[in-house]
Design a protein around this motif. Sequence first.
Motif, PDB file in Angstrom:
ATOM      1  N   HIS A 132      49.311  40.533  36.402  1.00 38.83           N
ATOM      2  CA  HIS A 132      49.899  41.186  35.230  1.00 38.83           C
ATOM      3  C   HIS A 132      51.113  42.025  35.632  1.00 38.83           C
ATOM      4  O   HIS A 132      51.040  42.820  36.576  1.00 38.83           O
ATOM      5  N   GLY A 133      52.209  41.845  34.904  1.00 36.05           N
ATOM      6  CA  GLY A 133      53.399  42.639  35.144  1.00 36.05           C
ATOM      7  C   GLY A 133      54.158  42.204  36.385  1.00 36.05           C
ATOM      8  O   GLY A 133      53.721  41.358  37.161  1.00 36.05           O
ATOM      9  N   LYS A 134      55.315  42.798  36.587  1.00 43.92           N
ATOM     10  CA  LYS A 134      56.148  42.478  37.741  1.00 43.92           C
ATOM     11  C   LYS A 134      55.485  42.996  39.015  1.00 43.92           C
ATOM     12  O   LYS A 134      55.151  44.178  39.114  1.00 43.92           O
ATOM     13  N   ASP A 135      55.287  42.103  39.981  1.00 44.61           N
ATOM     14  CA  ASP A 135      54.665  42.461  41.265  1.00 44.61           C
ATOM     15  C   ASP A 135      53.288  43.090  41.099  1.00 44.61           C
ATOM     16  O   ASP A 135      52.849  43.889  41.927  1.00 44.61           O
ATOM     17  N   GLY A 136      52.603  42.736  40.015  1.00 44.41           N
ATOM     18  CA  GLY A 136      51.266  43.273  39.798  1.00 44.41           C
ATOM     19  C   GLY A 136      51.222  44.682  39.258  1.00 44.41           C
ATOM     20  O   GLY A 136      50.150  45.273  39.175  1.00 44.41           O
ATOM     21  N   ILE A 137      52.365  45.244  38.859  1.00 44.51           N
ATOM     22  CA  ILE A 137      52.406  46.590  38.287  1.00 44.51           C
ATOM     23  C   ILE A 137      52.296  46.473  36.773  1.00 44.51           C
ATOM     24  O   ILE A 137      53.188  45.950  36.111  1.00 44.51           O
ATOM     25  N   SER A 138      51.197  46.940  36.225  1.00 44.66           N
ATOM     26  CA  SER A 138      50.926  46.864  34.797  1.00 44.66           C
ATOM     27  C   SER A 138      51.193  48.222  34.165  1.00 44.66           C
ATOM     28  O   SER A 138      50.415  49.164  34.309  1.00 44.66           O
ATOM     29  N   ILE A 139      52.321  48.333  33.463  1.00 43.46           N
ATOM     30  CA  ILE A 139      52.691  49.580  32.785  1.00 43.46           C
ATOM     31  C   ILE A 139      51.871  49.703  31.505  1.00 43.46           C
ATOM     32  O   ILE A 139      51.818  48.782  30.699  1.00 43.46           O
ATOM     33  N   LYS A 140      51.215  50.835  31.300  1.00 40.97           N
ATOM     34  CA  LYS A 140      50.393  51.049  30.120  1.00 40.97           C
ATOM     35  C   LYS A 140      51.134  51.765  29.004  1.00 40.97           C
ATOM     36  O   LYS A 140      50.659  51.789  27.866  1.00 40.97           O
ATOM     37  N   SER A 141      52.274  52.385  29.331  1.00 42.53           N
ATOM     38  CA  SER A 141      53.017  53.139  28.327  1.00 42.53           C
ATOM     39  C   SER A 141      54.496  53.118  28.676  1.00 42.53           C
ATOM     40  O   SER A 141      54.875  53.536  29.774  1.00 42.53           O
ATOM     41  N   ASN A 142      55.329  52.644  27.748  1.00 45.29           N
ATOM     42  CA  ASN A 142      56.776  52.723  27.948  1.00 45.29           C
ATOM     43  C   ASN A 142      57.260  54.163  27.828  1.00 45.29           C
ATOM     44  O   ASN A 142      58.265  54.537  28.427  1.00 45.29           O
ATOM     45  N   ARG A 143      56.550  54.986  27.052  1.00 41.03           N
ATOM     46  CA  ARG A 143      56.929  56.391  26.902  1.00 41.03           C
ATOM     47  C   ARG A 143      56.627  57.179  28.163  1.00 41.03           C
ATOM     48  O   ARG A 143      57.316  58.151  28.482  1.00 41.03           O
ATOM     49  N   ASN A 144      55.579  56.800  28.875  1.00 34.62           N
ATOM     50  CA  ASN A 144      55.187  57.493  30.103  1.00 34.62           C
ATOM     51  C   ASN A 144      54.833  56.450  31.157  1.00 34.62           C
ATOM     52  O   ASN A 144      53.656  56.151  31.364  1.00 34.62           O
ATOM     53  N   PRO A 145      55.824  55.865  31.832  1.00 34.34           N
ATOM     54  CA  PRO A 145      55.549  54.787  32.786  1.00 34.34           C
ATOM     55  C   PRO A 145      54.808  55.229  34.037  1.00 34.34           C
ATOM     56  O   PRO A 145      54.475  54.396  34.879  1.00 34.34           O
ATOM     57  N   ASN A 146      54.541  56.550  34.188  1.00 34.89           N
ATOM     58  CA  ASN A 146      53.652  56.985  35.264  1.00 34.89           C
ATOM     59  C   ASN A 146      52.211  56.514  35.024  1.00 34.89           C
ATOM     60  O   ASN A 146      51.398  56.540  35.945  1.00 34.89           O
ATOM     61  N   ILE A 147      51.913  56.108  33.797  1.00 31.71           N
ATOM     62  CA  ILE A 147      50.590  55.579  33.490  1.00 31.71           C
ATOM     63  C   ILE A 147      50.640  54.075  33.745  1.00 31.71           C
ATOM     64  O   ILE A 147      51.181  53.305  32.952  1.00 31.71           O
ATOM     65  N   PHE A 148      50.099  53.656  34.859  1.00 28.22           N
ATOM     66  CA  PHE A 148      50.169  52.258  35.259  1.00 28.22           C
ATOM     67  C   PHE A 148      48.974  51.944  36.154  1.00 28.22           C
ATOM     68  O   PHE A 148      48.237  52.826  36.595  1.00 28.22           O
ATOM     69  N   SER A 149      48.810  50.666  36.426  1.00 29.32           N
ATOM     70  CA  SER A 149      47.814  50.246  37.414  1.00 29.32           C
ATOM     71  C   SER A 149      48.325  48.996  38.104  1.00 29.32           C
ATOM     72  O   SER A 149      49.189  48.282  37.587  1.00 29.32           O
ATOM     73  N   TYR A 150      47.785  48.730  39.286  1.00 29.27           N
ATOM     74  CA  TYR A 150      47.922  47.409  39.899  1.00 29.27           C
ATOM     75  C   TYR A 150      46.813  46.552  39.304  1.00 29.27           C
ATOM     76  O   TYR A 150      45.643  46.948  39.315  1.00 29.27           O
ATOM     77  N   TYR A 151      47.165  45.361  38.821  1.00 33.06           N
ATOM     78  CA  TYR A 151      46.245  44.675  37.915  1.00 33.06           C
ATOM     79  C   TYR A 151      46.370  43.165  38.047  1.00 33.06           C
ATOM     80  O   TYR A 151      47.474  42.616  37.962  1.00 33.06           O
ATOM     81  N   TYR A 152      45.232  42.510  38.247  1.00 37.36           N
ATOM     82  CA  TYR A 152      45.176  41.059  38.154  1.00 37.36           C
ATOM     83  C   TYR A 152      43.858  40.657  37.509  1.00 37.36           C
ATOM     84  O   TYR A 152      42.896  41.439  37.453  1.00 37.36           O
ATOM     85  N   SER A 153      43.819  39.433  37.006  1.00 36.84           N
ATOM     86  CA  SER A 153      42.613  38.867  36.414  1.00 36.84           C
ATOM     87  C   SER A 153      42.320  37.523  37.072  1.00 36.84           C
ATOM     88  O   SER A 153      43.210  36.881  37.637  1.00 36.84           O
ATOM     89  N   TYR A 154      41.069  37.111  36.950  1.00 36.61           N
ATOM     90  CA  TYR A 154      40.676  35.777  37.411  1.00 36.61           C
ATOM     91  C   TYR A 154      39.848  35.138  36.300  1.00 36.61           C
ATOM     92  O   TYR A 154      38.629  35.273  36.250  1.00 36.61           O
ATOM     93  N   PRO A 155      40.505  34.419  35.382  1.00 32.91           N
ATOM     94  CA  PRO A 155      39.780  33.785  34.279  1.00 32.91           C
ATOM     95  C   PRO A 155      39.078  32.503  34.724  1.00 32.91           C
ATOM     96  O   PRO A 155      39.334  31.954  35.790  1.00 32.91           O
ATOM     97  N   ARG A 156      38.168  32.046  33.872  1.00 28.31           N
ATOM     98  CA  ARG A 156      37.549  30.719  33.951  1.00 28.31           C
ATOM     99  C   ARG A 156      36.810  30.478  35.271  1.00 28.31           C
ATOM    100  O   ARG A 156      36.903  29.393  35.853  1.00 28.31           O
ATOM    101  N   LEU A 157      36.089  31.489  35.737  1.00 29.03           N
ATOM    102  CA  LEU A 157      35.240  31.314  36.909  1.00 29.03           C
ATOM    103  C   LEU A 157      33.966  30.565  36.498  1.00 29.03           C
ATOM    104  O   LEU A 157      33.204  31.037  35.645  1.00 29.03           O
ATOM    105  N   ILE A 158      33.728  29.410  37.061  1.00 30.71           N
ATOM    106  CA  ILE A 158      32.534  28.629  36.736  1.00 30.71           C
ATOM    107  C   ILE A 158      31.311  29.374  37.261  1.00 30.71           C
ATOM    108  O   ILE A 158      31.278  29.805  38.425  1.00 30.71           O
ATOM    109  N   THR A 159      30.302  29.546  36.400  1.00 29.96           N
ATOM    110  CA  THR A 159      29.196  30.461  36.684  1.00 29.96           C
ATOM    111  C   THR A 159      27.849  29.785  36.469  1.00 29.96           C
ATOM    112  O   THR A 159      27.611  29.175  35.419  1.00 29.96           O
ATOM    113  N   THR A 160      26.980  29.899  37.467  1.00 29.08           N
ATOM    114  CA  THR A 160      25.605  29.406  37.379  1.00 29.08           C
ATOM    115  C   THR A 160      24.685  30.417  38.061  1.00 29.08           C
ATOM    116  O   THR A 160      25.150  31.306  38.773  1.00 29.08           O
TER     117      THR A 160
END
Length: 348
Positions: free
Chosen positions: A145-173
């Motif tokens: 998510h986001g450029k280089d994994g930096i996910s900005i949560k607020s354009n008004r306060n870009p200090n609010i961010f996280s490093y963020y990735y997801s892994y969808p569609r994991l086959i589960t048993t």
Amino acid sequence: MNRVKILILSFCFFHFTFPKDHSFHSEFGLEWCYFVGFLESATGNQYGYELSFFRLKLSDDSDWEAEIFPVHFAISDFSNKKHKTSQTIKRSIGDLSGYSDQFIYSGDYHLNIISKDKFHLTAGSKSKNLSIDLDLKGSGKILVHGKDGISIKSNRNPNIFSYYYSYPRLITTGHLVLNGKQETIVSGTSWMDHEWSEKKSKSLPTLATGETGWDWICLSDSLGGDYVFFRFRESNSAFPEIFGTYRNPEGKTTYWKEPGQIQMEPIGHYWKSPVTKIEYPLHWKIKFPGGEWKVSPIFNEQEFDGSKTTSTIYWEGGVEAEDLSQKKSAKGYLELKGYKKSKDWWEF
């Protein structure tokens, strides 16, 4: 160069390395590694689950820093509309919790990181009423998510961010136990979310301070597309800011970060929890470039009272979505955090 760009340039750009980055990061103050999924048993019953591993670094005036590890766990019985939860919180003493490149654990809850694309989850293994033992396998298609994994949560306060990735569609048993009944899981898909933020440890991270709230949803559609929408409120009185990520079936990723690109609004009546008396918007309309989702819960009673561990009460549950214009459907999970108990008529 505007203020937003200056602040972003001051961030430590983070290049993900897997499987190492599937585990926790000791240099950051707040982190969670989170799994949700849809499961089908050999008997034909449909279930959903949530298993969230948190890490919070605390600090006092000395050089000693402690880490605490809350865990939230829930199973939703979609076939019978029942929801059961469990939770724990441990400190990094006495071998009660911890992590390495190969695992994360807190009490009776374990994530084994087998490889970049393979995981093993166990939760409540000593319980006769609520547990899972699941194998998860991915295709290698991690969603950043986001450029280089930096996910900005607020354009008004870009200090609010996280490093963020997801892994969808994991086959589960695997297996689950609910109310004493064991079920063999013959098919299922899971979604992994992993975020970490803030190198400061002297205070709670900005992302988690008391008044923040958000409406988050992940969706995997019937044509192979994956979505994340995030509606963030810095405080109860702040106007929401909305962000999104979309990866199409061919693997192209689009980030929506500009105001107005996404409209995410609750529709219909709010549902009031009979337990906490908090009202939640469980039905949503999400308009995005190229389509519109109408989202509904599989059933209403999927609230999680985490006040004993993370001091939060929120709604977290399985949802279904339809985009009639594109003739497609989706399943996913919705999280609603930051809603307060409504006042009764005699309260002022």
